[in-house]
Design a protein around this motif. Structure first.
Motif, PDB file in Angstrom:
ATOM      1  N   PRO A   1       0.792  -1.243   0.000  1.00 48.36           N
ATOM      2  CA  PRO A   1       0.000   0.000   0.000  1.00 48.36           C
ATOM      3  C   PRO A   1       0.822   1.290   0.000  1.00 48.36           C
ATOM      4  N   ILE A   2       2.115   1.204   0.346  1.00 52.39           N
ATOM      5  CA  ILE A   2       2.883   2.440   0.553  1.00 52.39           C
ATOM      6  C   ILE A   2       4.128   2.565  -0.311  1.00 52.39           C
ATOM      7  N   ALA A   3       4.553   1.479  -0.937  1.00 52.44           N
ATOM      8  CA  ALA A   3       5.798   1.510  -1.719  1.00 52.44           C
ATOM      9  C   ALA A   3       5.610   2.326  -3.002  1.00 52.44           C
ATOM     10  N   ALA A   4       6.730   2.715  -3.591  1.00 50.91           N
ATOM     11  CA  ALA A   4       6.695   3.414  -4.875  1.00 50.91           C
ATOM     12  C   ALA A   4       6.081   2.504  -5.938  1.00 50.91           C
ATOM     13  N   GLU A   5       5.514   3.111  -6.978  1.00 48.77           N
ATOM     14  CA  GLU A   5       4.744   2.366  -7.972  1.00 48.77           C
ATOM     15  C   GLU A   5       5.524   1.215  -8.601  1.00 48.77           C
ATOM     16  N   GLU A   6       6.769   1.468  -9.012  1.00 41.71           N
ATOM     17  CA  GLU A   6       7.554   0.405  -9.655  1.00 41.71           C
ATOM     18  C   GLU A   6       7.790  -0.753  -8.706  1.00 41.71           C
ATOM     19  N   ARG A   7       7.991  -0.450  -7.434  1.00 33.49           N
ATOM     20  CA  ARG A   7       8.185  -1.489  -6.424  1.00 33.49           C
ATOM     21  C   ARG A   7       6.879  -2.268  -6.224  1.00 33.49           C
ATOM     22  N   GLN A   8       5.771  -1.561  -6.262  1.00 25.81           N
ATOM     23  CA  GLN A   8       4.472  -2.225  -6.116  1.00 25.81           C
ATOM     24  C   GLN A   8       4.254  -3.262  -7.211  1.00 25.81           C
ATOM     25  N   TRP A   9       4.675  -2.959  -8.419  1.00 21.19           N
ATOM     26  CA  TRP A   9       4.459  -3.896  -9.529  1.00 21.19           C
ATOM     27  C   TRP A   9       5.123  -5.239  -9.250  1.00 21.19           C
ATOM     28  N   SER A  10       6.401  -5.207  -8.896  1.00 17.67           N
ATOM     29  CA  SER A  10       7.109  -6.470  -8.650  1.00 17.67           C
ATOM     30  C   SER A  10       6.548  -7.189  -7.430  1.00 17.67           C
TER      31      SER A  10
END
Length: 199
Positions: A73-82
């Motif tokens: 819920p809080i990570a940067a978008e690119e990190r969220q994808w992985s």
């Protein structure tokens, strides 16, 4: 983890045999990315990781899901994808298990994806595009998810990373203790069943 090795009577090491490898990896990551003030809050957890070991591959998956669910819920978008891709793969593995802990971990994974719907949608598109990978998850894949999740929490904007990292490690220790306790209980039942009863 070094102090845990000392308390367990092992050779001084941050990779002690007394603690499950993925849990120890998570603890090292949290320790390294927590501030000095936050690190002091980790001290009470040290004795609780001693003896938390298991050969059950479910534990690696559970810990990966726990970490990813804290970061999604809080990570940067690119990190969220992985992380979302990792959670989807973990859910496939969890669906193959028929026990309470796997069910709880699956529900945690599902809730994490609901909290990051754009990342969830991206992961679904990505997985359809690349096709099914090898079945299951390796320990390395699980630890890569843990690494990405802890780093994502530490770098997240607008949150108290120390608070979230300490909470993550606390929850992971609790998850591990429950699985290890369940495994021990099942082993005790099996051993008890093999003992002849005399009247």
């Amino acid at each position: 983890m070094e102090f845990a090795s000392y308390l367990a009577g092992e050779r001084w090491s941050d990779h002690p045999a007394c603690t499950h490898g993925t849990l120890a990896h998570l603890a090292r990551m949290v320790n390294d990315l927590t501030s000095e003030a936050g690190r002091a809050r980790l001290t009470p957890l040290i004795p609780s990781v001693i003896g938390l070991t298991s050969d059950d591959p479910l534990l690696d998956v559970m810990l990966a899901v726990r970490a990813a669910s804290a970061a999604l819920p809080i990570a940067a978008e690119e990190r969220q994808w992985s992380l979302a891709v990792g959670v989807h793969v973990a859910m496939i593995v969890l669906a193959e298990r028929d026990d309470e802990l796997a069910d709880e971990s699956w529900e945690l994974a599902e809730a994490a994806l609901r909290a990051a719907p754009a990342a969830d949608a991206w992961a679904i598109r990505f997985m359809k595009k690349v096709g099914p990978g090898r079945p299951g998850m390796t320990v390395r894949q699980c630890r890569d998810i843990v690494t990405g999740a802890v780093d994502g929490i530490a770098r997240a904007c607008g949150v108290d990373p120390d608070e979230r990292l300490v909470a993550l490690l606390t929850a992971a220790v609790s998850d591990t203790a429950r699985l290890v306790g369940t495994t021990r209980d099942e082993a005790d039942v099996r051993v008890g069943a093999d003992v002849p009863v005399t009247v």
